[in-house]
Design a protein around this motif. Structure first.
Motif, PDB file in Angstrom:
ATOM      1  N   LEU A  93       0.724  -1.250  -0.042  1.00 27.83           N
ATOM      2  CA  LEU A  93       0.083   0.046   0.033  1.00 27.83           C
ATOM      3  C   LEU A  93       0.860   1.187   0.105  1.00 27.83           C
ATOM      4  O   LEU A  93       0.701   2.121  -0.840  1.00 27.83           O
ATOM      5  CB  LEU A  93      -0.957   0.077   1.417  1.00 27.83           C
ATOM      6  CG  LEU A  93      -1.946   1.255   1.301  1.00 27.83           C
ATOM      7  CD1 LEU A  93      -2.806   1.463   0.267  1.00 27.83           C
ATOM      8  CD2 LEU A  93      -2.774   1.230   2.879  1.00 27.83           C
ATOM      9  N   HIS A  94       1.831   1.368   0.864  1.00 28.18           N
ATOM     10  CA  HIS A  94       2.598   2.434   0.996  1.00 28.18           C
ATOM     11  C   HIS A  94       3.775   2.489   0.123  1.00 28.18           C
ATOM     12  O   HIS A  94       4.300   3.828  -0.064  1.00 28.18           O
ATOM     13  CB  HIS A  94       3.028   2.732   2.477  1.00 28.18           C
ATOM     14  CG  HIS A  94       1.720   2.873   3.373  1.00 28.18           C
ATOM     15  ND1 HIS A  94       1.092   3.966   3.310  1.00 28.18           N
ATOM     16  CD2 HIS A  94       0.897   2.036   4.297  1.00 28.18           C
ATOM     17  CE1 HIS A  94      -0.100   3.907   3.875  1.00 28.18           C
ATOM     18  NE2 HIS A  94       0.050   2.797   4.694  1.00 28.18           N
ATOM     19  N   LEU A  95       4.482   1.749  -0.366  1.00 29.22           N
ATOM     20  CA  LEU A  95       5.425   1.656  -1.078  1.00 29.22           C
ATOM     21  C   LEU A  95       5.140   1.400  -2.785  1.00 29.22           C
ATOM     22  O   LEU A  95       5.679   2.235  -3.540  1.00 29.22           O
ATOM     23  CB  LEU A  95       6.663   0.703  -1.015  1.00 29.22           C
ATOM     24  CG  LEU A  95       7.038   0.939   0.447  1.00 29.22           C
ATOM     25  CD1 LEU A  95       8.113  -0.134   0.822  1.00 29.22           C
ATOM     26  CD2 LEU A  95       7.754   2.298   0.685  1.00 29.22           C
ATOM     27  N   ARG A  96       4.074   0.776  -3.113  1.00 27.58           N
ATOM     28  CA  ARG A  96       3.643   0.326  -4.462  1.00 27.58           C
ATOM     29  C   ARG A  96       2.398   1.200  -4.705  1.00 27.58           C
ATOM     30  O   ARG A  96       2.026   0.933  -5.847  1.00 27.58           O
ATOM     31  CB  ARG A  96       3.619  -0.873  -4.495  1.00 27.58           C
ATOM     32  CG  ARG A  96       5.347  -1.645  -4.442  1.00 27.58           C
ATOM     33  CD  ARG A  96       5.013  -3.355  -4.783  1.00 27.58           C
ATOM     34  NE  ARG A  96       6.109  -3.928  -4.850  1.00 27.58           N
ATOM     35  CZ  ARG A  96       6.528  -4.961  -4.292  1.00 27.58           C
ATOM     36  NH1 ARG A  96       5.429  -5.897  -4.430  1.00 27.58           N
ATOM     37  NH2 ARG A  96       7.865  -5.473  -4.468  1.00 27.58           N
ATOM     38  N   HIS A  97       1.677   1.552  -3.663  1.00 27.63           N
ATOM     39  CA  HIS A  97       0.288   2.304  -4.099  1.00 27.63           C
ATOM     40  C   HIS A  97      -0.647   1.172  -4.609  1.00 27.63           C
ATOM     41  O   HIS A  97      -1.314   1.573  -5.555  1.00 27.63           O
ATOM     42  CB  HIS A  97       0.544   3.563  -4.673  1.00 27.63           C
ATOM     43  CG  HIS A  97       1.473   4.419  -4.205  1.00 27.63           C
ATOM     44  ND1 HIS A  97       1.339   5.203  -2.949  1.00 27.63           N
ATOM     45  CD2 HIS A  97       2.798   4.701  -4.647  1.00 27.63           C
ATOM     46  CE1 HIS A  97       2.453   5.812  -2.639  1.00 27.63           C
ATOM     47  NE2 HIS A  97       3.307   5.502  -3.678  1.00 27.63           N
ATOM     48  N   ARG A  98      -0.614  -0.222  -3.979  1.00 26.93           N
ATOM     49  CA  ARG A  98      -1.718  -0.847  -4.542  1.00 26.93           C
ATOM     50  C   ARG A  98      -2.105  -1.877  -3.206  1.00 26.93           C
ATOM     51  O   ARG A  98      -1.351  -1.854  -2.346  1.00 26.93           O
ATOM     52  CB  ARG A  98      -1.140  -1.581  -5.566  1.00 26.93           C
ATOM     53  CG  ARG A  98       0.089  -2.593  -5.337  1.00 26.93           C
ATOM     54  CD  ARG A  98       0.495  -3.400  -6.334  1.00 26.93           C
ATOM     55  NE  ARG A  98       1.414  -4.507  -5.975  1.00 26.93           N
ATOM     56  CZ  ARG A  98       2.435  -5.037  -6.681  1.00 26.93           C
ATOM     57  NH1 ARG A  98       2.594  -4.524  -7.919  1.00 26.93           N
ATOM     58  NH2 ARG A  98       3.195  -6.046  -6.256  1.00 26.93           N
ATOM     59  N   GLY A  99      -3.220  -2.461  -3.692  1.00 26.08           N
ATOM     60  CA  GLY A  99      -3.741  -3.462  -2.827  1.00 26.08           C
ATOM     61  C   GLY A  99      -4.963  -2.970  -1.788  1.00 26.08           C
ATOM     62  O   GLY A  99      -5.044  -1.467  -1.525  1.00 26.08           O
ATOM     63  N   HIS A 100      -5.698  -3.915  -1.392  1.00 25.10           N
ATOM     64  CA  HIS A 100      -6.926  -3.371  -0.367  1.00 25.10           C
ATOM     65  C   HIS A 100      -7.227  -4.103   0.915  1.00 25.10           C
ATOM     66  O   HIS A 100      -8.064  -3.932   1.493  1.00 25.10           O
ATOM     67  CB  HIS A 100      -8.118  -3.441  -1.439  1.00 25.10           C
ATOM     68  CG  HIS A 100      -8.137  -2.477  -2.753  1.00 25.10           C
ATOM     69  ND1 HIS A 100      -8.376  -1.189  -2.613  1.00 25.10           N
ATOM     70  CD2 HIS A 100      -7.928  -2.749  -3.808  1.00 25.10           C
ATOM     71  CE1 HIS A 100      -8.152  -0.749  -3.598  1.00 25.10           C
ATOM     72  NE2 HIS A 100      -7.997  -1.775  -4.551  1.00 25.10           N
ATOM     73  N   LEU A 101      -6.109  -4.917   1.168  1.00 26.16           N
ATOM     74  CA  LEU A 101      -6.213  -5.762   2.372  1.00 26.16           C
ATOM     75  C   LEU A 101      -6.385  -4.823   3.543  1.00 26.16           C
ATOM     76  O   LEU A 101      -7.295  -5.403   4.547  1.00 26.16           O
ATOM     77  CB  LEU A 101      -5.255  -6.854   2.585  1.00 26.16           C
ATOM     78  CG  LEU A 101      -5.469  -7.775   3.745  1.00 26.16           C
ATOM     79  CD1 LEU A 101      -6.634  -8.602   3.397  1.00 26.16           C
ATOM     80  CD2 LEU A 101      -4.088  -8.500   3.874  1.00 26.16           C
ATOM     81  N   LEU A 102      -5.790  -3.818   3.621  1.00 23.91           N
ATOM     82  CA  LEU A 102      -6.050  -3.176   4.735  1.00 23.91           C
ATOM     83  C   LEU A 102      -7.252  -1.989   4.872  1.00 23.91           C
ATOM     84  O   LEU A 102      -7.109  -1.128   5.653  1.00 23.91           O
ATOM     85  CB  LEU A 102      -4.675  -2.047   4.650  1.00 23.91           C
ATOM     86  CG  LEU A 102      -3.352  -2.993   5.000  1.00 23.91           C
ATOM     87  CD1 LEU A 102      -2.213  -2.196   5.188  1.00 23.91           C
ATOM     88  CD2 LEU A 102      -3.368  -3.893   6.069  1.00 23.91           C
TER      89      LEU A 102
END
Length: 116
Positions: A93-102
């Motif tokens: 999320l914070h380095l690649r700016h992707r994902g929704h698990l959080l």
């Protein structure tokens, strides 16, 4: 002064409600933040000990109650799955700016709770 970077707090036995210093730290965070926990977890549930202690219990003379005192009631395989998924999701999320698990609790990880 508070941290202005993303921060994830993973609770086991400690909580912001029970530890005033942790509450103060949390209240001073200025960046993105998330507090999660895992039902049935103890501090050692978030380490390799979650799998090692049950395997070594008989050699160490530990009773089931002593094992539970160390690692909680969480299934070791599920604890490892959480250990692999959530830190990866944080960095994604914070380095690649992707994902929704959080974004919200996941049906893939029903033992993980989001703490407001």
């Amino acid at each position: 002064a508070g941290l202005d970077r993303p921060y994830v707090l993973v609770d086991a036995r400690a909580s912001r409600a029970a530890i005033p210093e942790l509450r103060t730290f949390w209240d001073h965070l200025r960046g993105w933040r998330l507090n999660i926990g895992m039902r049935g977890a103890k501090h050692l549930s978030y380490s390799d000990f979650v799998t090692l202690i049950p395997q070594a219990a008989s050699l160490l003379g530990l009773t089931p109650a002593q094992v539970e005192q160390q690692i909680g009631t969480v299934d070791p395989a599920r604890a490892i799955a959480v250990q692999r998924a959530y830190p990866l999701a944080f960095f994604d999320l914070h380095l690649r700016h992707r994902g929704h698990l959080l974004d919200h609790p996941s049906p893939r990880f029903p033992e993980v709770t989001f703490i407001p």
